[in-house]
Design a protein around this motif. Structure first.
Motif, PDB file in Angstrom:
ATOM      1  N   LEU A  72       0.782  -1.147   0.001  1.00  0.00           N
ATOM      2  CA  LEU A  72       0.068   0.111  -0.141  1.00  0.00           C
ATOM      3  C   LEU A  72       0.853   1.194  -0.162  1.00  0.00           C
ATOM      4  O   LEU A  72       0.726   2.262  -0.673  1.00  0.00           O
ATOM      5  N   PHE A  73       2.085   1.051   0.870  1.00  0.00           N
ATOM      6  CA  PHE A  73       2.868   2.380   0.738  1.00  0.00           C
ATOM      7  C   PHE A  73       3.555   2.746  -0.625  1.00  0.00           C
ATOM      8  O   PHE A  73       3.243   3.793  -1.098  1.00  0.00           O
ATOM      9  N   HIS A  74       4.138   1.409  -1.268  1.00  0.00           N
ATOM     10  CA  HIS A  74       4.658   1.843  -2.401  1.00  0.00           C
ATOM     11  C   HIS A  74       3.495   1.940  -3.782  1.00  0.00           C
ATOM     12  O   HIS A  74       3.760   2.838  -4.555  1.00  0.00           O
ATOM     13  N   SER A  75       2.595   1.597  -3.471  1.00  0.00           N
ATOM     14  CA  SER A  75       1.284   1.965  -4.290  1.00  0.00           C
ATOM     15  C   SER A  75       0.991   3.529  -4.202  1.00  0.00           C
ATOM     16  O   SER A  75       0.714   4.226  -5.252  1.00  0.00           O
ATOM     17  N   LEU A  76       1.012   4.001  -3.044  1.00  0.00           N
ATOM     18  CA  LEU A  76       0.512   5.222  -2.798  1.00  0.00           C
ATOM     19  C   LEU A  76       1.503   6.427  -3.446  1.00  0.00           C
ATOM     20  O   LEU A  76       1.413   7.375  -4.096  1.00  0.00           O
ATOM     21  N   MET A  77       2.777   5.833  -3.105  1.00  0.00           N
ATOM     22  CA  MET A  77       3.905   6.689  -3.608  1.00  0.00           C
ATOM     23  C   MET A  77       3.780   6.671  -5.190  1.00  0.00           C
ATOM     24  O   MET A  77       4.430   7.509  -6.058  1.00  0.00           O
ATOM     25  N   THR A  78       3.580   5.494  -5.858  1.00  0.00           N
ATOM     26  CA  THR A  78       3.657   5.367  -7.270  1.00  0.00           C
ATOM     27  C   THR A  78       2.454   6.090  -7.735  1.00  0.00           C
ATOM     28  O   THR A  78       2.640   6.956  -8.767  1.00  0.00           O
ATOM     29  N   ILE A  79       1.259   6.099  -7.271  1.00  0.00           N
ATOM     30  CA  ILE A  79       0.153   6.975  -7.630  1.00  0.00           C
ATOM     31  C   ILE A  79       0.560   8.451  -7.497  1.00  0.00           C
ATOM     32  O   ILE A  79       0.303   9.444  -8.510  1.00  0.00           O
ATOM     33  N   TYR A  80       1.120   8.890  -6.376  1.00  0.00           N
ATOM     34  CA  TYR A  80       1.412  10.330  -6.420  1.00  0.00           C
ATOM     35  C   TYR A  80       2.658  10.707  -7.380  1.00  0.00           C
ATOM     36  O   TYR A  80       2.110  11.801  -7.977  1.00  0.00           O
ATOM     37  N   GLY A  81       3.494   9.771  -7.630  1.00  0.00           N
ATOM     38  CA  GLY A  81       4.430   9.998  -8.960  1.00  0.00           C
ATOM     39  C   GLY A  81       3.551  10.419 -10.086  1.00  0.00           C
ATOM     40  O   GLY A  81       3.733  11.091 -11.034  1.00  0.00           O
ATOM     41  N   PHE A  82       2.614   9.327 -10.400  1.00  0.00           N
ATOM     42  CA  PHE A  82       1.894   9.437 -11.855  1.00  0.00           C
ATOM     43  C   PHE A  82       1.048  10.947 -11.720  1.00  0.00           C
ATOM     44  O   PHE A  82       1.127  11.592 -12.646  1.00  0.00           O
ATOM     45  N   LEU A  83       0.536  10.972 -10.504  1.00  0.00           N
ATOM     46  CA  LEU A  83      -0.263  12.333 -10.411  1.00  0.00           C
ATOM     47  C   LEU A  83       0.562  13.691 -10.830  1.00  0.00           C
ATOM     48  O   LEU A  83       0.072  14.550 -11.583  1.00  0.00           O
ATOM     49  N   VAL A  84       1.721  13.630 -10.130  1.00  0.00           N
ATOM     50  CA  VAL A  84       2.606  14.758 -10.448  1.00  0.00           C
ATOM     51  C   VAL A  84       2.952  14.659 -11.817  1.00  0.00           C
ATOM     52  O   VAL A  84       2.969  15.840 -12.577  1.00  0.00           O
ATOM     53  N   LEU A  85       3.476  13.678 -12.379  1.00  0.00           N
ATOM     54  CA  LEU A  85       3.915  13.542 -13.761  1.00  0.00           C
ATOM     55  C   LEU A  85       2.660  14.163 -14.708  1.00  0.00           C
ATOM     56  O   LEU A  85       2.799  14.547 -15.746  1.00  0.00           O
ATOM     57  N   ILE A  86       1.349  13.546 -14.468  1.00  0.00           N
ATOM     58  CA  ILE A  86       0.256  13.959 -15.397  1.00  0.00           C
ATOM     59  C   ILE A  86       0.058  15.407 -15.139  1.00  0.00           C
ATOM     60  O   ILE A  86      -0.152  16.212 -16.292  1.00  0.00           O
ATOM     61  N   TYR A  87      -0.092  15.939 -13.833  1.00  0.00           N
ATOM     62  CA  TYR A  87      -0.711  17.232 -13.784  1.00  0.00           C
ATOM     63  C   TYR A  87       0.304  18.198 -13.759  1.00  0.00           C
ATOM     64  O   TYR A  87      -0.019  19.520 -13.909  1.00  0.00           O
ATOM     65  N   GLU A  88       1.696  18.108 -13.522  1.00  0.00           N
ATOM     66  CA  GLU A  88       2.640  18.898 -13.295  1.00  0.00           C
ATOM     67  C   GLU A  88       3.924  18.774 -14.292  1.00  0.00           C
ATOM     68  O   GLU A  88       5.085  19.049 -14.061  1.00  0.00           O
ATOM     69  N   HIS A  89       3.602  18.028 -15.543  1.00  0.00           N
ATOM     70  CA  HIS A  89       4.432  17.827 -16.120  1.00  0.00           C
ATOM     71  C   HIS A  89       5.351  18.866 -16.851  1.00  0.00           C
ATOM     72  O   HIS A  89       6.470  18.946 -17.241  1.00  0.00           O
ATOM     73  N   GLY A  90       4.595  20.163 -16.763  1.00  0.00           N
ATOM     74  CA  GLY A  90       5.329  21.235 -17.335  1.00  0.00           C
ATOM     75  C   GLY A  90       6.442  21.843 -16.558  1.00  0.00           C
ATOM     76  O   GLY A  90       7.291  22.583 -17.124  1.00  0.00           O
TER      77      GLY A  90
END
Length: 265
Positions: free
Chosen positions: A148-166
């Motif tokens: 669950l910890f590694h999943s949350l960190m992966t989800i966080y990374g995905f969201l930052v890459l998607i929404y803050e890719h600029g």
């Protein structure tokens, strides 16, 4: 109360066990992907403020889960597992990413923290050797907490890459390199302090794989002299690849927007 919590959280042996690429492993991976897709769907028509709040909430949950583990480990295992100290990239970047939301200096390096944390946690989610080696039931606290910890960190990374890719700039990749080098030195310090033998009790950790090759391809006698440099090279190459993918995505989005503008004219 202690007896109840210990029985609830302790490793469950016997019967089904968590295995690499088994049904439960795929379940956790698919659950992570569904969580990313679900969050993206819910946030699709939301503003930047809502999206930033969502990413901040995810890293806060990951950090909270990590800290709570130190209080629950004595109940689950009868001791605090030293390996859970933040000398691995997965845990260290969780702390760094969380603090970067509250510290101006660390905020400048957030994208670098996110990249290293995303790659390392994604790799662990795909190859969760740490829980696999314990051969415990898939619903044991050890398995649930770790994945669950590694999943949350992966989800966080995905969201930052998607929404803050600029905000990911290849020209500032020297910051990524600096973070990887610092992470390597930090892991070397942890291994130097905690590894050793005293009064017949031995400790051997391999934080951030700077002491030993995780695939045992490099002889153990020379691995400590090679792995720190190899780690820096491999992780930096992976982060450059992510930068190039993000740059291509931005290029295609700009091209699409330009074409749409011309069609309207």
């Amino acid at each position: 109360m202690y007896s109840f919590l210990h029985n609830l959280l302790s490793d469950k042996k016997g019967g089904e066990i968590f295995t690499l690429f088994g049904g439960w492993h795929f379940f956790y991976v698919v659950l992570t992907l569904f969580a990313v897709a679900g969050l993206c769907y819910l946030l699709k028509n939301k503003g930047n403020c809502a999206k930033q709040k969502a990413t901040k909430s995810v890293i806060s949950m990951a950090f909270g889960l990590y800290i709570a583990d130190f209080f629950l480990m004595p109940l689950a295992y009868g001791e605090i597992d030293i390996e859970k100290l933040p000398f691995h990239a997965c845990t260290a970047m969780c702390v760094a990413c969380f603090l970067s939301h509250y510290n101006g200096f660390l905020e400048k390096y957030r994208t670098s923290f996110v990249l290293l944390g995303f790659i390392s946690n994604l790799v662990y989610l795909i190859y969760p050797a740490g829980v696999m080696w314990h051969a415990v039931h898939p619903l044991s606290y050890r398995v649930i907490q770790t994945l669950l910890f590694h999943s949350l960190m992966t989800i966080y990374g995905f969201l930052v890459l998607i929404y803050e890719h600029g905000q990911f700039d290849l020209k500032k990749s020297y910051r990524d390199l600096a973070v990887i080098v610092c992470m390597t030195l930090w892991a070397m310090l942890g291994n130097a302090i905690y590894n050793g033998t005293s009064e017949g009790y031995s400790h051997f950790f391999n934080w951030f794989f700077v002491v030993r090759d995780p695939f045992y391809a490099i002889p153990v006698t020379v691995a400590p002299f090679i792995m720190p440099f190899l780690n820096v090279a491999v992780f930096f190459a992976a982060e450059i690849a992510v930068h190039l993918i993000l740059r291509e995505i931005r290029r295609k989005k700009a091209q699409k927007a330009c074409c749409h503008f011309k069609e309207q004219k």
